[in-house]
Each structure stands twice: as structure tokens, then as C-alpha cells.
Design a protein around this motif. Sequence first.
Motif, PDB file in Angstrom:
ATOM      1  N   MET A 262       0.843  -1.190   0.000  1.00 21.29           N
ATOM      2  CA  MET A 262       0.000   0.000   0.000  1.00 21.29           C
ATOM      3  C   MET A 262       0.885   1.249   0.000  1.00 21.29           C
ATOM      4  N   THR A 263       0.673   2.122  -0.984  1.00 17.96           N
ATOM      5  CA  THR A 263       1.457   3.345  -1.040  1.00 17.96           C
ATOM      6  C   THR A 263       0.818   4.419  -0.181  1.00 17.96           C
ATOM      7  N   LYS A 264       1.580   5.480   0.091  1.00 22.52           N
ATOM      8  CA  LYS A 264       1.073   6.580   0.909  1.00 22.52           C
ATOM      9  C   LYS A 264      -0.183   7.188   0.302  1.00 22.52           C
ATOM     10  N   THR A 265      -0.257   7.242  -1.029  1.00 25.65           N
ATOM     11  CA  THR A 265      -1.423   7.829  -1.674  1.00 25.65           C
ATOM     12  C   THR A 265      -2.659   6.960  -1.533  1.00 25.65           C
ATOM     13  N   ASP A 266      -2.472   5.660  -1.261  1.00 28.25           N
ATOM     14  CA  ASP A 266      -3.596   4.751  -1.069  1.00 28.25           C
ATOM     15  C   ASP A 266      -4.135   4.803   0.358  1.00 28.25           C
ATOM     16  N   GLN A 267      -3.390   5.380   1.276  1.00 30.36           N
ATOM     17  CA  GLN A 267      -3.745   5.339   2.688  1.00 30.36           C
ATOM     18  C   GLN A 267      -4.765   6.417   3.023  1.00 30.36           C
ATOM     19  N   VAL A 268      -5.930   5.967   3.465  1.00 36.39           N
ATOM     20  CA  VAL A 268      -6.975   6.888   3.898  1.00 36.39           C
ATOM     21  C   VAL A 268      -6.782   7.225   5.381  1.00 36.39           C
ATOM     22  N   ILE A 269      -6.330   6.239   6.151  1.00 34.04           N
ATOM     23  CA  ILE A 269      -5.978   6.443   7.556  1.00 34.04           C
ATOM     24  C   ILE A 269      -4.516   6.051   7.729  1.00 34.04           C
ATOM     25  N   ASP A 270      -3.734   6.944   8.319  1.00 34.64           N
ATOM     26  CA  ASP A 270      -2.299   6.681   8.505  1.00 34.64           C
ATOM     27  C   ASP A 270      -1.919   7.091   9.929  1.00 34.64           C
ATOM     28  N   VAL A 271      -1.532   6.117  10.724  1.00 36.19           N
ATOM     29  CA  VAL A 271      -1.218   6.330  12.141  1.00 36.19           C
ATOM     30  C   VAL A 271       0.225   5.920  12.388  1.00 36.19           C
ATOM     31  N   THR A 272       0.996   6.809  12.999  1.00 42.35           N
ATOM     32  CA  THR A 272       2.409   6.531  13.264  1.00 42.35           C
ATOM     33  C   THR A 272       2.756   6.861  14.709  1.00 42.35           C
ATOM     34  N   ASP A 273       3.174   5.836  15.461  1.00 45.11           N
ATOM     35  CA  ASP A 273       3.658   6.007  16.836  1.00 45.11           C
ATOM     36  C   ASP A 273       2.691   6.828  17.692  1.00 45.11           C
ATOM     37  N   LEU A 274       1.414   6.518  17.593  1.00 45.32           N
ATOM     38  CA  LEU A 274       0.364   7.299  18.267  1.00 45.32           C
ATOM     39  C   LEU A 274       0.355   7.039  19.767  1.00 45.32           C
ATOM     40  N   ARG A 275       0.221   8.134  20.548  1.00 44.33           N
ATOM     41  CA  ARG A 275       0.173   8.021  22.007  1.00 44.33           C
ATOM     42  C   ARG A 275      -0.977   8.864  22.534  1.00 44.33           C
ATOM     43  N   ARG A 276      -1.603   8.360  23.614  1.00 44.37           N
ATOM     44  CA  ARG A 276      -2.632   9.137  24.312  1.00 44.37           C
ATOM     45  C   ARG A 276      -2.435   8.959  25.811  1.00 44.37           C
ATOM     46  N   VAL A 277      -2.370  10.076  26.512  1.00 43.77           N
ATOM     47  CA  VAL A 277      -2.118  10.068  27.953  1.00 43.77           C
ATOM     48  C   VAL A 277      -3.250  10.803  28.654  1.00 43.77           C
TER      49      VAL A 277
ATOM     50  N   GLY B  87       1.370  12.244  21.470  1.00 44.94           N
ATOM     51  CA  GLY B  87       2.573  12.038  20.679  1.00 44.94           C
ATOM     52  C   GLY B  87       2.234  11.274  19.421  1.00 44.94           C
ATOM     53  N   GLY B  88       3.141  11.294  18.456  1.00 46.19           N
ATOM     54  CA  GLY B  88       2.908  10.584  17.222  1.00 46.19           C
ATOM     55  C   GLY B  88       2.132  11.410  16.222  1.00 46.19           C
ATOM     56  N   ARG B  89       1.681  10.733  15.192  1.00 48.84           N
ATOM     57  CA  ARG B  89       1.043  11.428  14.060  1.00 48.84           C
ATOM     58  C   ARG B  89      -0.154  10.615  13.580  1.00 48.84           C
ATOM     59  N   VAL B  90      -1.255  11.303  13.276  1.00 44.08           N
ATOM     60  CA  VAL B  90      -2.425  10.658  12.691  1.00 44.08           C
ATOM     61  C   VAL B  90      -2.927  11.515  11.542  1.00 44.08           C
ATOM     62  N   ARG B  91      -3.249  10.856  10.440  1.00 44.55           N
ATOM     63  CA  ARG B  91      -3.831  11.531   9.284  1.00 44.55           C
ATOM     64  C   ARG B  91      -5.041  10.740   8.796  1.00 44.55           C
ATOM     65  N   VAL B  92      -6.117  11.454   8.552  1.00 39.47           N
ATOM     66  CA  VAL B  92      -7.328  10.877   7.974  1.00 39.47           C
ATOM     67  C   VAL B  92      -7.637  11.671   6.714  1.00 39.47           C
ATOM     68  N   LEU B  93      -7.685  10.990   5.575  1.00 43.57           N
ATOM     69  CA  LEU B  93      -7.895  11.652   4.293  1.00 43.57           C
ATOM     70  C   LEU B  93      -6.846  12.741   4.058  1.00 43.57           C
ATOM     71  N   GLY B  94      -5.645  12.489   4.563  1.00 44.61           N
ATOM     72  CA  GLY B  94      -4.534  13.399   4.349  1.00 44.61           C
ATOM     73  C   GLY B  94      -4.461  14.574   5.296  1.00 44.61           C
ATOM     74  N   HIS B  95      -5.357  14.642   6.284  1.00 44.81           N
ATOM     75  CA  HIS B  95      -5.414  15.779   7.200  1.00 44.81           C
ATOM     76  C   HIS B  95      -5.284  15.325   8.655  1.00 44.81           C
TER      77      HIS B  95
ATOM     78  N   ARG C 219      -9.917  19.858  11.605  1.00 38.83           N
ATOM     79  CA  ARG C 219     -11.218  19.186  11.732  1.00 38.83           C
ATOM     80  C   ARG C 219     -12.183  19.596  10.620  1.00 38.83           C
ATOM     81  N   GLY C 220     -12.166  20.862  10.229  1.00 36.25           N
ATOM     82  CA  GLY C 220     -13.070  21.336   9.199  1.00 36.25           C
ATOM     83  C   GLY C 220     -12.873  20.666   7.854  1.00 36.25           C
ATOM     84  N   ALA C 221     -11.672  20.189   7.594  1.00 36.00           N
ATOM     85  CA  ALA C 221     -11.385  19.526   6.327  1.00 36.00           C
ATOM     86  C   ALA C 221     -11.746  18.045   6.350  1.00 36.00           C
ATOM     87  N   VAL C 222     -12.031  17.526   7.542  1.00 28.23           N
ATOM     88  CA  VAL C 222     -12.260  16.092   7.690  1.00 28.23           C
ATOM     89  C   VAL C 222     -13.699  15.760   8.071  1.00 28.23           C
ATOM     90  N   ARG C 223     -14.274  16.555   8.961  1.00 26.97           N
ATOM     91  CA  ARG C 223     -15.526  16.154   9.601  1.00 26.97           C
ATOM     92  C   ARG C 223     -16.645  15.834   8.620  1.00 26.97           C
TER      93      ARG C 223
END
Length: 333
Positions: A1-16, A62-70, A76-80
Motif C-alpha cells: 500500500m502506497t502513501k497515496t492509497d492510505q486513507v488512515i495513517d497512524v504513526t507512533d500514536l500516544r494518548r495520555v 505524541g505521534g502522528r495521525v492523518r485521515v484523508l490526508g489531514h 477538523r473542518g477539512a475532515v468532519r
Amino acid sequence: MTKTDQVIDVTDLRRVYGGGFEAVRGVSFSVGRGELFALLGTNGAGKTSTVELLEGLAPPAGGRVRVLGHDPYAERGAVRHRIGVMLQEGGFPSELTVGETVRMWAGCTSGARPTAEALDMVGLGKRAGVRVKMLSGGEKRRLDLATALIGQPEVLFLDEPTTGLDAEGRRETWELVRALRDGGTTVLLTTHYLEEAENLADRLAILHEGRIAAEGRVADVVASQPSHVSFELPDGYFLGDLPPLGELGVSGHEVTGRQVRLRTHELQRAATGLLLWARDAQVELRGLDVRAASLEEAFLRIAREAEGGTGTGAGAGAGVTADAGVSDKETVA
């Protein structure tokens, strides 16, 4: 799967959470367009904590999350308007009718599909005039799904979508979700029904204590676990009278009295060899049970390994549960 195919992309995500509790600890995965991805986990695994970050309800620690590239929180306005969300509980006003509820939701949604269409999709077309407070638990879940679908989303988040549904309602929901996926909708699903994940998901991840214990195509996760052949030794026969277990492709076995249980990753080879031996010996294998590996077995094995400290899987014996923030209260044995 290439980056352009990824609708959801999560990298090293953290929640505290407050007090320093780390509910999500470096989670990474991606979901392609038109793919159905399931998140499974044990008590407090971090499923809903993860999904809430994807929905943009909170910023990650921490980390990075992208949904539909945002970034779903910062942008939020570009995704919701492009996603649909089905929470574990909708919390709709009880005095509104079903139709009024969906129309209210549609009024807050750009590009909303017609109310009647949304209700028909979830089997509530004939209940439009019924007040929400009069609905059954299963009907309320259908209403939750209708509001999630009202905006014709490109990405659909389903958090325990079939909780409270009877067997027929669950199967109908599965068919609807499959149709949405086949139409190009990307679906991220959390569920405590392993059968549901096994039937619907293209790929899945099993979470334990905020980390991914296993990830991959459902068939590959299942295939990592052995199948089983169980039977009762015929009278006058012992385990040593069987063909050499290695020649049958057997990787392990247990014997309890006269009961034998074989483990194998080559089920057809093992079953065929055993049945040919029984035919030639002219004996009956009473209680014969030939069982392929299942997602449930894979999940529980990962659970046991984690409990024993031999892996990073889910906690032993714990059921798959609905994760609600920091703690989980609902457990399915």
C-alpha cells in the motif's frame, strides 16, 4: 500500500490521560481506501482511545495521525464532513421521533442523503414516526448507524455497531457494511464479536495495553495458529500405534486418558493420514472432531502469550470488550 492509497495513517500514536496513564503507547497502522480494518482488544486495550484520536475528538500526546490526508483534530473542518461516526451510545433526545432525529442530524450535515433513504438502509423505514424512547436497544443501534451514514461518508468509524442486535439484525448490518465497503467506503470497526471481525474485516490489529500485539490480514492471523484433530483411541490401541505424528504434519499433541488432541498447521494432511490409518486398521475413531483454526483461537493464544510474558499479545483469558476511555467495564467471555 502506497502513501497515496492510505486513507488512515497512524504513526507512533500516544494518548495520555490525567495522572499520567498512557492508554495508547506507540500505535502504528494504516488503512487503505475501500478497506475494512478491525481493532480488537482486551479490557483497557485502548481501542476507543485510539479511535477517538482518529475521529479528531482529542489531540494525541505524541505521534502522528492523518485521515484523508489531514490532521483530524487540527484540521477538523477539512475532515468532519467526509467521515461518519457511530459511537457506542448515540444519546439522542428521547422525545423526538426517529424521523425527526435523522432530519435534525441531516440539517447539521453537508451533502446529506434523504432521511427516508438513511432509515431504509438500516431497516427503520417503518419506524420513522416512533419516539426514540420507545425503541428497543437494537433499534437504537440502527438509529446510531443511520445518523453515521447520513452524510454519505468516505470514511466510516463503527464503534461496537451490533451491540444489542439480535442474530438477524447483526447479519443485516454485516450485509450493509459489506455493501458500503464494496462501494468504496473505508471502514474502521471496533467490535467484541470475534465472529464479526472474522466475517467482515480485510485486515485487523489486536491491541493489548495500548500496543499492537498482532496485525495483518485476517486469514494470515488465523493461519498463524494451529488447527486441531481430536478423537478417542480405539480399544486396544495406544498413541504409539498411530502413524508417526511427524509424518502426519502434527506439531504437538495432548493425551488425556483415551482422548487424543493433535495440533497441526497442515489440517488436510493430518486428517487424511489419520482416517486412512483407521480405515486400514478397520477401527472407528469415536468422537472425531476436525477443527480449523479460528480468529477466537488466535486471539486467546495471543492473550495467553502476553500473560505469560512471551509476547506482546492480549491479556490471558480476557474477553474482547468495548473500550471506553481509560477503563473497560463490559466483558464478553
